[in-house]
Scaffold this motif. Sequence first.
Motif, PDB file in Angstrom:
ATOM      1  N   ILE A 128       0.832  -1.218   0.000  1.00 58.07           N
ATOM      2  CA  ILE A 128       0.000   0.000   0.000  1.00 58.07           C
ATOM      3  C   ILE A 128       0.866   1.268   0.000  1.00 58.07           C
ATOM      4  CG2 ILE A 128      -1.686   1.352   1.333  1.00 58.07           C
ATOM      5  CD1 ILE A 128      -3.036  -1.344   2.057  1.00 58.07           C
ATOM      6  N   PRO A 129       1.902   1.363   0.839  1.00 58.09           N
ATOM      7  CA  PRO A 129       2.716   2.597   0.792  1.00 58.09           C
ATOM      8  C   PRO A 129       3.294   2.847  -0.601  1.00 58.09           C
ATOM      9  CG  PRO A 129       3.259   1.275   2.732  1.00 58.09           C
ATOM     10  CD  PRO A 129       2.342   0.444   1.893  1.00 58.09           C
ATOM     11  N   GLN A 130       3.716   1.782  -1.270  1.00 55.42           N
ATOM     12  CA  GLN A 130       4.286   1.952  -2.615  1.00 55.42           C
ATOM     13  C   GLN A 130       3.216   2.363  -3.638  1.00 55.42           C
ATOM     14  OE1 GLN A 130       6.678  -1.383  -4.026  1.00 55.42           O
ATOM     15  NE2 GLN A 130       6.300  -0.697  -6.141  1.00 55.42           N
ATOM     16  N   LEU A 131       2.019   1.797  -3.496  1.00 55.72           N
ATOM     17  CA  LEU A 131       0.927   2.154  -4.412  1.00 55.72           C
ATOM     18  C   LEU A 131       0.594   3.638  -4.270  1.00 55.72           C
ATOM     19  CD1 LEU A 131      -1.476  -0.920  -3.850  1.00 55.72           C
ATOM     20  CD2 LEU A 131       0.077  -0.547  -5.764  1.00 55.72           C
ATOM     21  N   ASP A 148      -4.526   9.021  -1.544  1.00 55.30           N
ATOM     22  CA  ASP A 148      -4.589   8.991  -0.089  1.00 55.30           C
ATOM     23  C   ASP A 148      -5.767   9.815   0.411  1.00 55.30           C
ATOM     24  OD1 ASP A 148      -3.736   8.047   2.247  1.00 55.30           O
ATOM     25  OD2 ASP A 148      -1.941   9.289   2.411  1.00 55.30           O
ATOM     26  N   GLN A 149      -6.364  10.587  -0.483  1.00 66.05           N
ATOM     27  CA  GLN A 149      -7.428  11.501  -0.057  1.00 66.05           C
ATOM     28  C   GLN A 149      -8.759  10.767   0.091  1.00 66.05           C
ATOM     29  OE1 GLN A 149      -6.234  14.437   0.685  1.00 66.05           O
ATOM     30  NE2 GLN A 149      -4.296  13.705  -0.146  1.00 66.05           N
ATOM     31  N   VAL A 150      -9.139  10.005  -0.942  1.00 64.67           N
ATOM     32  CA  VAL A 150     -10.454   9.351  -0.893  1.00 64.67           C
ATOM     33  C   VAL A 150     -10.289   7.855  -0.623  1.00 64.67           C
ATOM     34  CG1 VAL A 150     -12.721   9.328  -2.010  1.00 64.67           C
ATOM     35  CG2 VAL A 150     -10.994  10.947  -2.784  1.00 64.67           C
ATOM     36  N   ALA A 151      -9.522   7.535   0.393  1.00 63.24           N
ATOM     37  CA  ALA A 151      -9.441   6.149   0.848  1.00 63.24           C
ATOM     38  C   ALA A 151      -8.983   5.167  -0.218  1.00 63.24           C
ATOM     39  CB  ALA A 151     -10.800   5.729   1.408  1.00 63.24           C
ATOM     40  N   GLY A 152      -7.890   5.495  -0.873  1.00 62.81           N
ATOM     41  CA  GLY A 152      -7.288   4.513  -1.770  1.00 62.81           C
ATOM     42  C   GLY A 152      -8.020   4.318  -3.074  1.00 62.81           C
ATOM     43  N   ASN A 153      -8.717   5.332  -3.546  1.00 66.59           N
ATOM     44  CA  ASN A 153      -9.370   5.216  -4.856  1.00 66.59           C
ATOM     45  C   ASN A 153      -8.304   5.063  -5.943  1.00 66.59           C
ATOM     46  OD1 ASN A 153     -12.014   5.272  -4.196  1.00 66.59           O
ATOM     47  ND2 ASN A 153     -12.378   7.393  -4.780  1.00 66.59           N
ATOM     48  N   PRO A 154      -8.591   4.229  -6.952  1.00 64.77           N
ATOM     49  CA  PRO A 154      -7.584   4.040  -7.994  1.00 64.77           C
ATOM     50  C   PRO A 154      -7.394   5.300  -8.839  1.00 64.77           C
ATOM     51  CG  PRO A 154      -9.556   2.728  -8.429  1.00 64.77           C
ATOM     52  CD  PRO A 154      -9.776   3.406  -7.125  1.00 64.77           C
ATOM     53  N   LEU A 155      -6.144   5.644  -9.143  1.00 61.29           N
ATOM     54  CA  LEU A 155      -5.849   6.784 -10.008  1.00 61.29           C
ATOM     55  C   LEU A 155      -5.381   6.289 -11.374  1.00 61.29           C
ATOM     56  CD1 LEU A 155      -3.883   8.914  -7.391  1.00 61.29           C
ATOM     57  CD2 LEU A 155      -6.223   9.294  -8.188  1.00 61.29           C
ATOM     58  N   ASP A 156      -5.105   5.012 -11.437  1.00 66.37           N
ATOM     59  CA  ASP A 156      -4.584   4.418 -12.667  1.00 66.37           C
ATOM     60  C   ASP A 156      -5.372   3.127 -12.868  1.00 66.37           C
ATOM     61  OD1 ASP A 156      -3.127   2.985 -14.520  1.00 66.37           O
ATOM     62  OD2 ASP A 156      -1.186   3.732 -13.789  1.00 66.37           O
ATOM     63  N   SER A 157      -5.867   2.902 -14.077  1.00 66.13           N
ATOM     64  CA  SER A 157      -6.715   1.710 -14.236  1.00 66.13           C
ATOM     65  C   SER A 157      -5.982   0.573 -14.940  1.00 66.13           C
ATOM     66  CB  SER A 157      -7.994   2.072 -14.987  1.00 66.13           C
ATOM     67  OG  SER A 157      -7.625   2.569 -16.248  1.00 66.13           O
ATOM     68  N   SER A 158      -4.651   0.684 -15.088  1.00 65.65           N
ATOM     69  CA  SER A 158      -3.951  -0.434 -15.749  1.00 65.65           C
ATOM     70  C   SER A 158      -3.846  -1.607 -14.783  1.00 65.65           C
ATOM     71  CB  SER A 158      -2.535  -0.052 -16.154  1.00 65.65           C
ATOM     72  OG  SER A 158      -2.446   1.298 -16.409  1.00 65.65           O
ATOM     73  N   GLN A 167     -14.575   1.630   2.990  1.00 63.33           N
ATOM     74  CA  GLN A 167     -13.388   1.543   2.148  1.00 63.33           C
ATOM     75  C   GLN A 167     -12.164   2.066   2.923  1.00 63.33           C
ATOM     76  OE1 GLN A 167     -14.164   3.239  -1.723  1.00 63.33           O
ATOM     77  NE2 GLN A 167     -12.005   3.739  -2.001  1.00 63.33           N
ATOM     78  N   LYS A 168     -12.356   3.217   3.576  1.00 67.30           N
ATOM     79  CA  LYS A 168     -11.262   3.832   4.325  1.00 67.30           C
ATOM     80  C   LYS A 168     -10.872   2.950   5.515  1.00 67.30           C
ATOM     81  CE  LYS A 168      -9.893   8.222   6.355  1.00 67.30           C
ATOM     82  NZ  LYS A 168      -8.665   7.539   6.719  1.00 67.30           N
ATOM     83  N   LEU A 169     -11.898   2.375   6.155  1.00 70.76           N
ATOM     84  CA  LEU A 169     -11.632   1.512   7.310  1.00 70.76           C
ATOM     85  C   LEU A 169     -10.780   0.306   6.884  1.00 70.76           C
ATOM     86  CD1 LEU A 169     -12.395   0.786  10.321  1.00 70.76           C
ATOM     87  CD2 LEU A 169     -14.230  -0.580   9.354  1.00 70.76           C
ATOM     88  N   ILE A 170     -11.155  -0.317   5.759  1.00 69.23           N
ATOM     89  CA  ILE A 170     -10.409  -1.505   5.309  1.00 69.23           C
ATOM     90  C   ILE A 170      -8.967  -1.129   4.982  1.00 69.23           C
ATOM     91  CG2 ILE A 170     -10.261  -3.306   3.532  1.00 69.23           C
ATOM     92  CD1 ILE A 170     -13.328  -3.150   3.304  1.00 69.23           C
ATOM     93  N   LEU A 171      -8.808  -0.016   4.273  1.00 71.67           N
ATOM     94  CA  LEU A 171      -7.457   0.425   3.907  1.00 71.67           C
ATOM     95  C   LEU A 171      -6.621   0.694   5.168  1.00 71.67           C
ATOM     96  CD1 LEU A 171      -5.794   1.223   1.300  1.00 71.67           C
ATOM     97  CD2 LEU A 171      -6.364   3.571   1.868  1.00 71.67           C
TER      98      LEU A 171
END
Length: 458
Positions: free
Chosen positions: A149-152, A160-170, A197-201
């Motif tokens: 997760i830190p690397q992602l 990091d703002q919206v609980a780990g929402n994907p910024l890249d879809s590859s 979502q935030k809780l799980i992350l």
Amino acid sequence: MGKSHAQAHIMMVAFPMQGHVIPLLELAQVLATHGIRTTFVNTDMVHDRVVNSLAGESLVGFVSVPDGLEPHERYVPGKLTEAVYTILPGKVQALIREINDGEDRHIKVSCLVYDQSIGSLHQVARDTGIRSVAFLPAAAALLVLGLHIPQLLRDGIIDDQVAGNPLDSSPLQLAPTMPIVNPTHFVWHTVRNTTLQKLILDVMRQNNHSINSADWVICNSARDLEPGASTLAPQITFVGPLLASNRLADSAGQFYQHDKDSLEWLDQQPPSSVIYVSFGSYAILGPAQFQKLALGLELTNRPFLWVVRPDAMPEVGKPEFPNGFLERTKSQGRIVGWANQQKVLSHPSVACFVSHCGWNSTLESVSNGVPMLCWPCYADQFINQSYICDIWRVGLQLGRDNGVIFPFDEIKEKIDRVVGDEELKGRALQLKEVMGHGAREGGTSYQNLKNFITWLHE
Ligand code: UDP
């Protein structure tokens, strides 16, 4: 004087959900048969069901603690995770102290084995001065994802703002032989509610600490299944698959009574003919999708054994089948509320498993050489699907995405393809061999488990 030869006593704590309890209880049974005193801690919510599932005398001891929730709160998404994470540690600590500070009538607890998803228990082990073992009832790949997760975040793949929402879809593959996962299918992003979502992350990030500091991290998986994950997370010791059949016993810890006649019904079906359908203990299909699945099964004209839990359709109360379906398929299929799944999957009549790809279901299918039709719903099920379809190539996926309704003719067509694909079947049988070898004397998981037991006795 050498080391004391007092009997080892371990306390084991599972996350109180079906897919977590079964494998940890399986481990408890194995350890108990090796002379280790095991105390298995349940929450009150599941305690009676777990204890009632045991046939006859058990070598494992059980205690139960409250989770601090009101009954209605358990249905609020995330509440159980939160409670287990924050309330359980205090209760477990009190149990350990009571035994270890008490008179000498109990054997002192020397080790805490806890579900890796409750990493806060690591501190309890440290505070009470006992050993700490994290148990992972999922694929090692899930833990590797958590550790990354830190690397992602650094690489801008998730925000990091919206609980780990994907910024890249590859699609992302962290190493060869690791699952190929689209960031929209990262575990935390498979739930719809942002708070959850935030809780799980957050919980996954916190658990990384216990992973890096526990005395052992043991995983109900096999190194041969996950060589890439094994390289990326060398702290993991593979001891799986933990299946009751390895002990020549019946599986324990099931929350529901299984249908007693399914195996006899399977005996009456031709070899490799039956479609077994189950979505595990928790996943649900919407009413429209449920009906399409029913019609797809009917259309295959093949015998089917379908687990429809009584709570499978919460929106409408009880499950609603298409008009006339039950009557028309009376001699074609069998519908049960719960099956003895480990036994069903080892039955020679089963040809294909239509599965939500929970990790236990995946292991049970792979250990029995049963090809799968994958129908993941959420959590780690997409990771497991990729193992099954892309890496081990012992199954097909139903669709490319979730959230769409699969039509009944597509369901039928995919089932036909899984059943008719000899190469798929051949690979599934090869993998069964590999799994059997690892769990038998001389195999990696067997040896790892043996080393772990020796360490517990020290
Ligand atoms: N299971 C069972 N009978 C059923 C459905 C499921 O015995 O009718 C067992 C299955 O063998 C597995 C567990 O319940 O061991 C479900 O775990 P899994 O990880 O597959 O899915 P989850 O329920 O956690 O989503």
